[in-house]
Design an enzyme around this catalytic site. Structure first.
Site, PDB file in Angstrom:
ATOM      1  N   GLN A 203     -29.853 -33.903  15.375  1.00  0.00           N
ATOM      2  CA  GLN A 203     -31.230 -34.385  15.435  1.00  0.00           C
ATOM      3  C   GLN A 203     -31.322 -35.867  15.769  1.00  0.00           C
ATOM      4  O   GLN A 203     -30.335 -36.592  15.719  1.00  0.00           O
ATOM      5  CB  GLN A 203     -31.925 -34.115  14.085  1.00  0.00           C
ATOM      6  CG  GLN A 203     -31.117 -34.616  12.889  1.00  0.00           C
ATOM      7  CD  GLN A 203     -31.335 -33.811  11.624  1.00  0.00           C
ATOM      8  OE1 GLN A 203     -32.276 -33.019  11.534  1.00  0.00           O
ATOM      9  NE2 GLN A 203     -30.489 -33.999  10.633  1.00  0.00           N
TER      10      GLN A 203
ATOM     11  N   ASP B 131     -23.286 -26.356   7.310  1.00  0.00           N
ATOM     12  CA  ASP B 131     -24.530 -25.604   7.276  1.00  0.00           C
ATOM     13  C   ASP B 131     -24.720 -24.944   5.899  1.00  0.00           C
ATOM     14  O   ASP B 131     -23.833 -24.233   5.419  1.00  0.00           O
ATOM     15  CB  ASP B 131     -24.492 -24.547   8.384  1.00  0.00           C
ATOM     16  CG  ASP B 131     -25.694 -23.623   8.315  1.00  0.00           C
ATOM     17  OD1 ASP B 131     -26.790 -24.085   7.948  1.00  0.00           O
ATOM     18  OD2 ASP B 131     -25.539 -22.423   8.611  1.00  0.00           O
TER      19      ASP B 131
ATOM     20  N   ASP C 130     -33.425 -28.608  -0.395  1.00  0.00           N
ATOM     21  CA  ASP C 130     -34.176 -29.782   0.059  1.00  0.00           C
ATOM     22  C   ASP C 130     -33.905 -29.910   1.551  1.00  0.00           C
ATOM     23  O   ASP C 130     -33.149 -30.764   1.980  1.00  0.00           O
ATOM     24  CB  ASP C 130     -33.670 -31.016  -0.695  1.00  0.00           C
ATOM     25  CG  ASP C 130     -34.307 -32.294  -0.181  1.00  0.00           C
ATOM     26  OD1 ASP C 130     -35.380 -32.229   0.439  1.00  0.00           O
ATOM     27  OD2 ASP C 130     -33.712 -33.370  -0.389  1.00  0.00           O
TER      28      ASP C 130
HETATM   29  N1  AAT Z   1     -35.003 -35.517   0.580  1.00  0.00           N
HETATM   30  C1  AAT Z   1     -35.600 -35.799   1.821  1.00  0.00           C
HETATM   31  C2  AAT Z   1     -36.251 -34.716   2.404  1.00  0.00           C
HETATM   32  C3  AAT Z   1     -35.819 -33.859   3.330  1.00  0.00           C
HETATM   33  S1  AAT Z   1     -34.320 -34.107   4.068  1.00  0.00           S
HETATM   34  C4  AAT Z   1     -33.816 -32.591   4.718  1.00  0.00           C
HETATM   35  C5  AAT Z   1     -32.319 -32.584   5.043  1.00  0.00           C
HETATM   36  O1  AAT Z   1     -31.922 -31.236   5.310  1.00  0.00           O
HETATM   37  C6  AAT Z   1     -31.895 -33.396   6.283  1.00  0.00           C
HETATM   38  O2  AAT Z   1     -30.969 -34.363   5.894  1.00  0.00           O
HETATM   39  C7  AAT Z   1     -31.265 -32.357   7.214  1.00  0.00           C
HETATM   40  O3  AAT Z   1     -30.180 -32.861   7.954  1.00  0.00           O
HETATM   41  C8  AAT Z   1     -30.839 -31.287   6.230  1.00  0.00           C
HETATM   42  N2  AAT Z   1     -30.652 -29.945   6.795  1.00  0.00           N
HETATM   43  C9  AAT Z   1     -31.392 -29.331   7.733  1.00  0.00           C
HETATM   44  N3  AAT Z   1     -30.915 -28.116   8.004  1.00  0.00           N
HETATM   45  C10 AAT Z   1     -29.828 -27.921   7.206  1.00  0.00           C
HETATM   46  C11 AAT Z   1     -28.894 -26.863   7.042  1.00  0.00           C
HETATM   47  N4  AAT Z   1     -28.984 -25.728   7.757  1.00  0.00           N
HETATM   48  N5  AAT Z   1     -27.918 -27.011   6.114  1.00  0.00           N
HETATM   49  C12 AAT Z   1     -27.806 -28.163   5.396  1.00  0.00           C
HETATM   50  N6  AAT Z   1     -28.662 -29.200   5.518  1.00  0.00           N
HETATM   51  C13 AAT Z   1     -29.658 -29.086   6.420  1.00  0.00           C
HETATM   52  C14 AAT Z   1     -36.750 -32.751   3.634  1.00  0.00           C
HETATM   53  C15 AAT Z   1     -38.111 -33.222   3.996  1.00  0.00           C
HETATM   54  C16 AAT Z   1     -39.124 -32.138   4.144  1.00  0.00           C
HETATM   55  C17 AAT Z   1     -40.161 -32.499   5.182  1.00  0.00           C
HETATM   56  C18 AAT Z   1     -41.390 -31.696   5.031  1.00  0.00           C
HETATM   57  N7  AAT Z   1     -42.265 -31.807   6.180  1.00  0.00           N
END
Ligand code: AAT
Length: 292
Positions: free
Chosen positions: A34, A140, A159
Site C-alpha cells: 500500500q 497475512d 485491527d
Molecule cells: N490501529 C490503526 C488502525 C488500523 S491499521 C490496519 C492495519 O491492518 C494496517 O497496518 C494494515 O497494513 C494491516 N492489514 C491489512 N490487511 C492485513 C492482513 N491481511 N493481515 C494482517 N494485517 C493486515 C485500521 C484502521 C481502520 C480504518 C477504518 N476506516
C-alpha cells in the site's frame, strides 16, 4: 492539498470525502502492499494514511484503540493469550499491555513498513511493541490464523484496514471460521466493523456469517472517531461456545485491574460505562441490521 480531494470514488464511501488541513508532509512511501503517508495536520496531530484512507490521528486514536482492545478483554475473566491481526502501529498492543493477566500477545501485521513508520513518527503508539509479552509476526493475518493451534487464544482482535486492499479476506466466512477454531471455548473475537451510517449491508452480512460461525453470542458495538468516514466506527463482538460471555456487562472491569487505567498513559476514552453504552443501537440500525 487536501487528502480528500481524489477520494470521492473510494468504493467504501462513494460520493463523500473528509479532509484535514495538511501542515506538513512527514513521510510518503510505497510498500509492497500500500501507499503510506504521514502528515502533520493542523488540528488532529500527526495522521497515518494508507492508500488514501485515514487509519489514525494522534487526537482521536484513543477512541478506536481503547475500545477495540478493552471491549473484548474486559468481557472475559483474566485473558492470557491474545492475538492481534493488523494493528502494525502498535496502539492496540499498548492497550492490551494494561491487562496484567495477559501472558502472551501475538501480532500478525502484513506490512512491516507500517511498523517502521509508526516507530519513527508515532512513538506513543509503537511503545506497545516494547512489551516483552509481544511476539511479532509479519505476514497475512488470514494465513496466520489458518496455521494457529486450535483453541489457543482467549481473545482475537482484528485491527485491520477496510476490506478493499490486503484486508479483503478478513471479512469472509473462512476467516471467521478459522478465528472461531483458534479461540478457546468461551473465547472472544473483536473485529473492526465499519460504520452504521455507511455500511449497514456489510454489517448485516458480517453478523449473519458470525451467527453461523460463533455459537456463543454475537453483538455489535460502536464508538465515535471524528476522523473516520461518518465519524463513527463499529466492532463486531463474538464468542465461541463455552462459558457464556455477557459482553454488555464486563466481568473484568478495567477499573478493578490494579494500575490499568494509568499504565504508561491514562485511559482517555474507555471506561465501564462507555463499554456498556457502546452496545446501545439507534432504532434504524436495529431494524436494518437485525441486531438481536
Ligand atoms: N490501529 C490503526 C488502525 C488500523 S491499521 C490496519 C492495519 O491492518 C494496517 O497496518 C494494515 O497494513 C494491516 N492489514 C491489512 N490487511 C492485513 C492482513 N491481511 N493481515 C494482517 N494485517 C493486515 C485500521 C484502521 C481502520 C480504518 C477504518 N476506516
Amino acid at each position: 492539498e487536501g487528502v480528500g480531494d481524489v477520494y470521492y470514488n473510494n468504493p467504501m464511501w462513494p460520493g463523500e470525502a473528509h479532509s484535514l488541513k495538511v501542515e506538513k508532509i512527514l513521510f510518503k512511501g510505497k510498500s509492497k502492499y500500500q501507499e503510506i503517508l504521514v502528515f502533520e495536520s493542523s488540528k488532529y496531530g500527526k495522521v497515518l494514511v494508507l492508500d488514501g484512507i485515514v487509519q489514525l490521528t494522534e487526537k482521536d486514536e484513543c477512541a478506536y484503540q481503547e475500545m477495540i482492545s478493552h471491549l473484548p478483554l474486559c468481557s472475559i475473566p483474566s485473558p492470557k493469550n491474545v492475538l492481534v491481526i493488523g494493528g502494525g502501529d502498535g496502539g492496540v498492543l499498548r492497550e492490551i499491555s494494561r491487562h496484567k493477566s495477559v501472558e502472551h500477545i501475538d501480532i500478525c501485521e502484513i506490512d512491516d513498513m507500517v511498523i517502521e513508520v509508526s516507530k519513527k513518527f508515532f512513538p506513543e503508539l509503537s511503545v506497545g511493541f516494547e512489551d516483552p509479552r509481544v511476539r511479532l509476526h509479519v505476514g497475512d493475518g488470514a494465513e496466520f490464523l489458518r496455521n494457529s493451534t486450535e483453541g489457543k487464544y482467549d481473545a482475537i482482535i482484528v485491527d485491520s484496514s477496510d476490506p478493499v486492499g490486503p484486508a479483503q479476506e478478513l471479512v469472509e466466512r473462512p476467516f471467521f471460521e478459522a478465528a472461531a477454531k483458534a479461540l478457546r471455548p468461551g473465547g472472544v473475537l473483536c473485529n473492526m466493523a465499519e460504520s452504521m451510517w455507511l455500511h449497514t449491508h456489510l454489517i448485516k452480512d458480517l453478523i449473519s456469517i458470525c451467527r453461523i460461525t460463533f455459537k456463543g453470542s454475537v453483538h455489535y458495538a460502536w464508538t465515535s472517531v471524528p476522523t473516520y468516514p461518518s465519524g463513527v466506527i463499529g466492532f463486531l463482538l463474538c464468542s465461541t461456545e463455552g462459558p457464556p460471555v455477557d459482553f454488555l456487562n464486563p466481568i473484568n472491569p478495567i477499573e478493578k485491574i490494579e494500575g490499568a487505567v494509568d499504565f504508561r498513559r491514562e485511559l482517555r476514552f474507555y471506561n465501564s460505562e462507555m463499554h456498556t453504552a457502546s452496545f446501545a443501537m439507534p432504532s434504524f440500525v436495529t431494524r436494518e441490521v437485525n441486531i438481536l
